[in-house]
Design an enzyme around this catalytic site. Structure first.
Site, PDB file in Angstrom:
ATOM      1  N   MET A 286      15.702 -26.137   6.859  1.00  0.00           N
ATOM      2  CA  MET A 286      14.298 -25.742   6.635  1.00  0.00           C
ATOM      3  C   MET A 286      13.549 -26.985   6.161  1.00  0.00           C
ATOM      4  SD  MET A 286      14.408 -21.904   4.994  1.00  0.00           S
ATOM      5  CE  MET A 286      15.301 -22.243   3.489  1.00  0.00           C
TER       6      MET A 286
ATOM      7  N   CYS B 260       9.962 -27.414   6.500  1.00  0.00           N
ATOM      8  CA  CYS B 260       8.525 -27.249   6.292  1.00  0.00           C
ATOM      9  C   CYS B 260       8.272 -25.840   5.749  1.00  0.00           C
ATOM     10  CB  CYS B 260       7.763 -27.440   7.599  1.00  0.00           C
ATOM     11  SG  CYS B 260       8.235 -26.210   8.816  1.00  0.00           S
TER      12      CYS B 260
ATOM     13  N   CYS C  58       9.108 -22.860   7.854  1.00  0.00           N
ATOM     14  CA  CYS C  58      10.520 -22.572   8.147  1.00  0.00           C
ATOM     15  C   CYS C  58      11.001 -21.384   7.329  1.00  0.00           C
ATOM     16  CB  CYS C  58      11.390 -23.782   7.806  1.00  0.00           C
ATOM     17  SG  CYS C  58      11.006 -25.224   8.800  1.00  0.00           S
TER      18      CYS C  58
ATOM     19  N   TYR D  48      18.287 -22.535  12.542  1.00  0.00           N
ATOM     20  CA  TYR D  48      18.717 -23.076  11.246  1.00  0.00           C
ATOM     21  C   TYR D  48      20.206 -22.794  11.063  1.00  0.00           C
ATOM     22  CZ  TYR D  48      13.692 -22.772  10.843  1.00  0.00           C
ATOM     23  OH  TYR D  48      12.353 -22.888  11.098  1.00  0.00           O
TER      24      TYR D  48
ATOM     25  N   CYS E  62      -4.053  10.532 -11.685  1.00  0.00           N
ATOM     26  CA  CYS E  62      -4.922  10.501 -10.506  1.00  0.00           C
ATOM     27  C   CYS E  62      -5.034  11.874  -9.858  1.00  0.00           C
ATOM     28  CB  CYS E  62      -4.407   9.461  -9.511  1.00  0.00           C
ATOM     29  SG  CYS E  62      -5.471   9.302  -8.074  1.00  0.00           S
TER      30      CYS E  62
ATOM     31  N   CYS F 271      -8.739  10.867 -10.170  1.00  0.00           N
ATOM     32  CA  CYS F 271      -9.400  10.643  -8.882  1.00  0.00           C
ATOM     33  C   CYS F 271      -9.668  11.936  -8.117  1.00  0.00           C
ATOM     34  CB  CYS F 271      -8.548   9.759  -7.967  1.00  0.00           C
ATOM     35  SG  CYS F 271      -7.441   8.602  -8.759  1.00  0.00           S
TER      36      CYS F 271
ATOM     37  N   CYS G 193     -32.772  -6.929  16.713  1.00  0.00           N
ATOM     38  CA  CYS G 193     -31.643  -6.016  16.495  1.00  0.00           C
ATOM     39  C   CYS G 193     -30.342  -6.770  16.275  1.00  0.00           C
ATOM     40  CB  CYS G 193     -31.496  -5.112  17.727  1.00  0.00           C
ATOM     41  SG  CYS G 193     -29.830  -4.730  18.211  1.00  0.00           S
ATOM     42  N   CYS G 194     -29.398  -6.156  15.609  1.00  0.00           N
ATOM     43  CA  CYS G 194     -27.972  -6.462  15.654  1.00  0.00           C
ATOM     44  C   CYS G 194     -27.538  -7.729  14.928  1.00  0.00           C
ATOM     45  CB  CYS G 194     -27.479  -6.526  17.092  1.00  0.00           C
ATOM     46  SG  CYS G 194     -28.040  -5.144  18.081  1.00  0.00           S
TER      47      CYS G 194
HETATM   48  C1  LIG Z   1     -11.680  10.906 -14.346  1.00  0.00           C
HETATM   49  C2  LIG Z   1     -10.936   9.775 -13.653  1.00  0.00           C
HETATM   50  C3  LIG Z   1     -11.260   9.419 -12.381  1.00  0.00           C
HETATM   51  C4  LIG Z   1     -10.574   8.397 -11.731  1.00  0.00           C
HETATM   52  N1  LIG Z   1     -10.930   8.067 -10.462  1.00  0.00           N
HETATM   53  C5  LIG Z   1     -10.259   7.092  -9.806  1.00  0.00           C
HETATM   54  C6  LIG Z   1     -10.599   6.766  -8.458  1.00  0.00           C
HETATM   55  O1  LIG Z   1     -11.486   7.358  -7.862  1.00  0.00           O
HETATM   56  N2  LIG Z   1      -9.889   5.778  -7.852  1.00  0.00           N
HETATM   57  C7  LIG Z   1      -8.891   5.104  -8.499  1.00  0.00           C
HETATM   58  O2  LIG Z   1      -8.296   4.204  -7.910  1.00  0.00           O
HETATM   59  N3  LIG Z   1      -8.553   5.398  -9.772  1.00  0.00           N
HETATM   60  C8  LIG Z   1      -9.214   6.374 -10.440  1.00  0.00           C
HETATM   61  N4  LIG Z   1      -8.854   6.688 -11.724  1.00  0.00           N
HETATM   62  C9  LIG Z   1      -7.791   5.902 -12.384  1.00  0.00           C
HETATM   63  C10 LIG Z   1      -6.380   6.343 -11.930  1.00  0.00           C
HETATM   64  O3  LIG Z   1      -6.275   7.736 -12.044  1.00  0.00           O
HETATM   65  C11 LIG Z   1      -5.329   5.643 -12.775  1.00  0.00           C
HETATM   66  O4  LIG Z   1      -5.547   4.246 -12.731  1.00  0.00           O
HETATM   67  C12 LIG Z   1      -3.905   5.920 -12.298  1.00  0.00           C
HETATM   68  O5  LIG Z   1      -3.696   7.290 -12.132  1.00  0.00           O
HETATM   69  C13 LIG Z   1      -2.889   5.338 -13.282  1.00  0.00           C
HETATM   70  O6  LIG Z   1      -1.595   5.592 -12.822  1.00  0.00           O
HETATM   71  P1  LIG Z   1      -0.310   5.316 -13.738  1.00  0.00           P
HETATM   72  O7  LIG Z   1       0.868   5.627 -12.876  1.00  0.00           O
HETATM   73  O8  LIG Z   1      -0.416   3.994 -14.381  1.00  0.00           O
HETATM   74  O9  LIG Z   1      -0.394   6.371 -14.925  1.00  0.00           O
HETATM   75  P2  LIG Z   1      -0.455   7.951 -14.869  1.00  0.00           P
HETATM   76  O10 LIG Z   1      -0.853   8.446 -13.548  1.00  0.00           O
HETATM   77  O11 LIG Z   1      -1.269   8.362 -16.032  1.00  0.00           O
HETATM   78  O12 LIG Z   1       1.056   8.402 -15.071  1.00  0.00           O
HETATM   79  C14 LIG Z   1       1.728   8.287 -16.279  1.00  0.00           C
HETATM   80  C15 LIG Z   1       2.644   9.488 -16.448  1.00  0.00           C
HETATM   81  O13 LIG Z   1       3.568   9.209 -17.505  1.00  0.00           O
HETATM   82  C16 LIG Z   1       3.694  10.354 -18.316  1.00  0.00           C
HETATM   83  N5  LIG Z   1       4.158   9.937 -19.647  1.00  0.00           N
HETATM   84  C17 LIG Z   1       3.432   9.421 -20.665  1.00  0.00           C
HETATM   85  N6  LIG Z   1       4.242   9.120 -21.701  1.00  0.00           N
HETATM   86  C18 LIG Z   1       5.499   9.454 -21.313  1.00  0.00           C
HETATM   87  C19 LIG Z   1       6.769   9.359 -21.934  1.00  0.00           C
HETATM   88  N7  LIG Z   1       6.908   8.811 -23.142  1.00  0.00           N
HETATM   89  N8  LIG Z   1       7.844   9.807 -21.266  1.00  0.00           N
HETATM   90  C20 LIG Z   1       7.723  10.309 -20.014  1.00  0.00           C
HETATM   91  N9  LIG Z   1       6.553  10.397 -19.369  1.00  0.00           N
HETATM   92  C21 LIG Z   1       5.456   9.968 -20.011  1.00  0.00           C
HETATM   93  C22 LIG Z   1       2.287  10.941 -18.304  1.00  0.00           C
HETATM   94  O14 LIG Z   1       2.300  12.278 -18.702  1.00  0.00           O
HETATM   95  C23 LIG Z   1       1.900  10.754 -16.843  1.00  0.00           C
HETATM   96  O15 LIG Z   1       2.349  11.821 -16.071  1.00  0.00           O
HETATM   97  C24 LIG Z   1      -9.513   7.718 -12.392  1.00  0.00           C
HETATM   98  C25 LIG Z   1      -9.161   8.104 -13.695  1.00  0.00           C
HETATM   99  C26 LIG Z   1      -9.850   9.117 -14.318  1.00  0.00           C
HETATM  100  C27 LIG Z   1      -9.433   9.526 -15.714  1.00  0.00           C
END
Ligand SMILES: Cc1cc2nc3c(=O)[nH]c(=O)nc-3n(C[C@H](O)[C@H](O)[C@H](O)COP(=O)(O)OP(=O)(O)OC[C@H]3O[C@@H](n4cnc5c(N)ncnc54)[C@H](O)[C@@H]3O)c2cc1C
Length: 556
Positions: A14, A16, A19, A68, A131, A136, A553-554
């Protein structure tokens, strides 16, 4: 599924950078190969994860066919991975224990078993995490419902007569709950069932003093741990909070009855999305924002524009508000605040605290395993999602990564790969698109003008209002603009900041352009379909040098 193994090859010839890519591609073509890592042409190395029934000679042959020389260096099985969190006990149940069954957790667990490792996933609460259950999915379907209702009453086409129907919160809420349940089933429960190799452990996990993981009464051990426990709404302990019991995003969306009036504390994504939704469903909404503008981490013009659009819909917005305390008189809740130094009281039915989210790290025994937290309680990780304990990784909302579900999933997957293999896959956060689902939408990617200057670029900007975009004119919705930030010296696009209809769709083209280093000329030389909103991006690129009002346009 048959067993998997990992091989290290010594690769010669390799000479470069490309590669390494050729060798990687050649190995990936071999049937039964799951993952390949060729760190670079100078390393003479290739690490291959593959099913154990694949003969090494086939790999060597593939490398040789690519031009290689290769020989077998070292054969690793999963048990050769160095011992985990320093507990001194070598009876490990899993190669990787994923703590949290949200989007990051699922992506990590799937990656782990795809690479052939023994993976456990611990989940507390509803499967799928934030989410799908409270983030979301429910918020976006409520936004859509409110938008449909609003648009029926505010139709921009004079020749069209829309019949107003009726608004039933009970039905909207139950449709939202059905969608959430359906998506939790199809995207999480069914997916988990399709991966029997993932051992699902239900319960709350915490680290014990001897570095093992406890869930209920059971102790688990793993070579590596990944913490993806997400976050929860940050309820600031203002005086009077116990009496007022403010809503958060979860409880707001679950309300059995909509309030007549609502004060929202906060002025970022969740506050604006749900605030506008509530207003469109008939609630009288007032947004109180501490900063001097809404969405303060966006371009100032965007903050001003969204304030105007919300106000045009009858939503109250006051910025520069210092909230001192909360109180309650019967069913009336009161926010006591200072606005420009003057004391004010805002009396409403409900208060919604939308002041960000906090990492779920409390009570997890992280002090027992030396995992460093920042001052807000988020886990500190490096670009490989590794924490201060080398055997423990973290990603998603429990860290300081941007709070988007696609960042969480991507980070979880990279973290699992880094934890289990020799790969060092950095989570690339240089080009993270973000969308706020207000109407009009706000979508941004890359550097703002101020950030570009702070980083030493000689930044140039161009702005095009949507009134110059044919699709916006045809749809009779010309609200908003596109602002582009570029480097004067190289002409490279550095940032795109949009407020307008379908901004969330337009931003992805800008994301690709920034990620792959495209220049303004690349955008102006590319055909954009007419009539689309994304054509606005080309117009904004042209606007660096020309007056787009004088184009025919465009966008040419
Ligand atoms: C109202 C709202 C709207 C949103 N809209 C969007 C959107 O439109 N687009 C977007 O990209 N993002 C959006 N988000 C953000 C998105 O939901 C989060 O960024 C994402 O879900 C985070 O994922 P995660 O896996 O890090 O955590 P989470 O999805 O929160 O998962 C963590 C999990 O771990 C569990 N847990 C916690 N502690 C423990 C423990 N000690 N032992 C075992 N389990 C545990 C929790 O109960 C949960 O189930 C939104 C958030 C909110 C609140």
């Amino acid at each position: 599924m048959s067993q998997k193994k990992k091989l290290e090859l010594d690769v010669r010839g390799m000479t470069c950078p490309s590669c390494a890519h050729h060798v990687e591609e050649a190995l990936k073509q071999v049937e039964g190969v799951v993952d390949v890592n060729v760190p670079g042409w100078g390393s003479n190395e290739a690490t291959v994860s593959l099913f154990s029934d694949v003969d090494e000679a086939v790999l060597i042959n593939a490398v040789e066919l690519a031009g290689y020389k290769a020989s077998l260096k070292e054969q690793k099985s999963v048990s050769d991975i160095p011992q985990g969190s320093g507990n001194g006990d070598h009876r490990n149940d899993f190669d990787l224990l994923v703590i949290g069954a949200g989007s990051a957790g699922f992506a990590a667990a799937i990656k782990g078993v795809d690479l052939g490792f023994r993976v456990g996933m611990v989940g507390d609460g509803d499967l799928g995490g934030t989410c799908v259950n409270v983030g979301c999915v429910p918020s976006k379907t409520l936004i859509r419902a409110a938008e449909a209702w609003h648009n029926a009453g505010h139709h921009p086409f004079k020749g069209v007569n829309t019949q107003q129907g009726s608004l039933d919160w009970d039905i909207i809420r139950s449709e939202k709950d059905t969608l959430v349940a359906d998506m939790r089933q199809s995207k999480y429960a069914d997916v988990l069932a399709a991966y029997p190799e993932i051992t699902y452990i239900e319960g709350y996990a915490s680290f014990t003093k001897d570095g093992t993981l406890q869930v209920g009464d059971t102790i688990y051990r793993a070579h590596r741990y990944l913490i993806v426990t997400g976050g929860h709404p940050h309820m600031i302990p203002l005086p009077g909070i116990e009496d007022v019991e403010p809503l958060n995003s979860t409880t707001l969306m679950e309300l059995e009855e909509l309030p007549e009036s609502l004060v929202i504390l906060g002025g970022r994504a969740i506050a604006l999305e749900l605030g506008q939704t509530m207003a469109r469903l008939g609630v009288q909404v007032l947004i109180l924002q501490r900063s001097t503008r809404l969405v303060p981490d966006h371009e100032a013009e965007i903050g001003r524009a969204i304030k105007d659009y919300l106000e045009q819909e009858g939503i109250g917005v006051i910025t520069g508000v210092q909230v001192d305390r909360l109180s309650r008189e019967g069913d009336t809740r009161i926010v006591h605040a200072r606005v420009m130094g003057q004391e004010k009281e805002f009396k409403v039915d409900q208060i919604f605290m939308a002041l960000g989210r906090k990492a779920n790290t409390n009570g997890m025994g992280l002090q027992n395993v030396g995992v460093e937290l920042d001052t807000n309680g988020a886990i500190v990780v490096d670009q490989y999602q590794q924490s201060s304990n080398p055997a423990i990784y973290a990603s998603g909302d429990v860290t300081n990564n941007p709070e988007f579900v696609y960042v969480a999933a991507s980070g979880g997957s990279a973290a699992a790969q880094n934890a289990l293999t020799d790969t060092q896959k950095a989570l690339d956060l240089s080009t993270v698109p973000g969308v706020i689902f207000t109407d009009p939408q706000i979508a941004t990617v890359g550097l703002t003008e101020a950030q570009a200057r702070q980083q030493g670029y000689e930044a140039k900007v161009s702005t095009v209002n949507f009134e110059h975009v044919a699709r916006a004119q045809a749809a009779r919705d010309t609200r908003g603009f596109i602002k582009l930030v570029a480097d004067e010296e190289t002409n490279r696009l550095l940032g795109a900041h949009i407020i307008g209809a379908e901004a969330g769709e337009v931003i992805q083209t800008a994301t690709l352009a920034i990620k792959f280093g495209l220049k303004i000329d690349d955008l102006t030389d590319t055909l954009f379909p007419y009539l689309t909103q994304v054509e606005g991006l080309k117009l904004a690129a042209l606007a660096f040098d020309r007056d787009v009002a004088l184009l025919s346009c465009c966008a040419v």
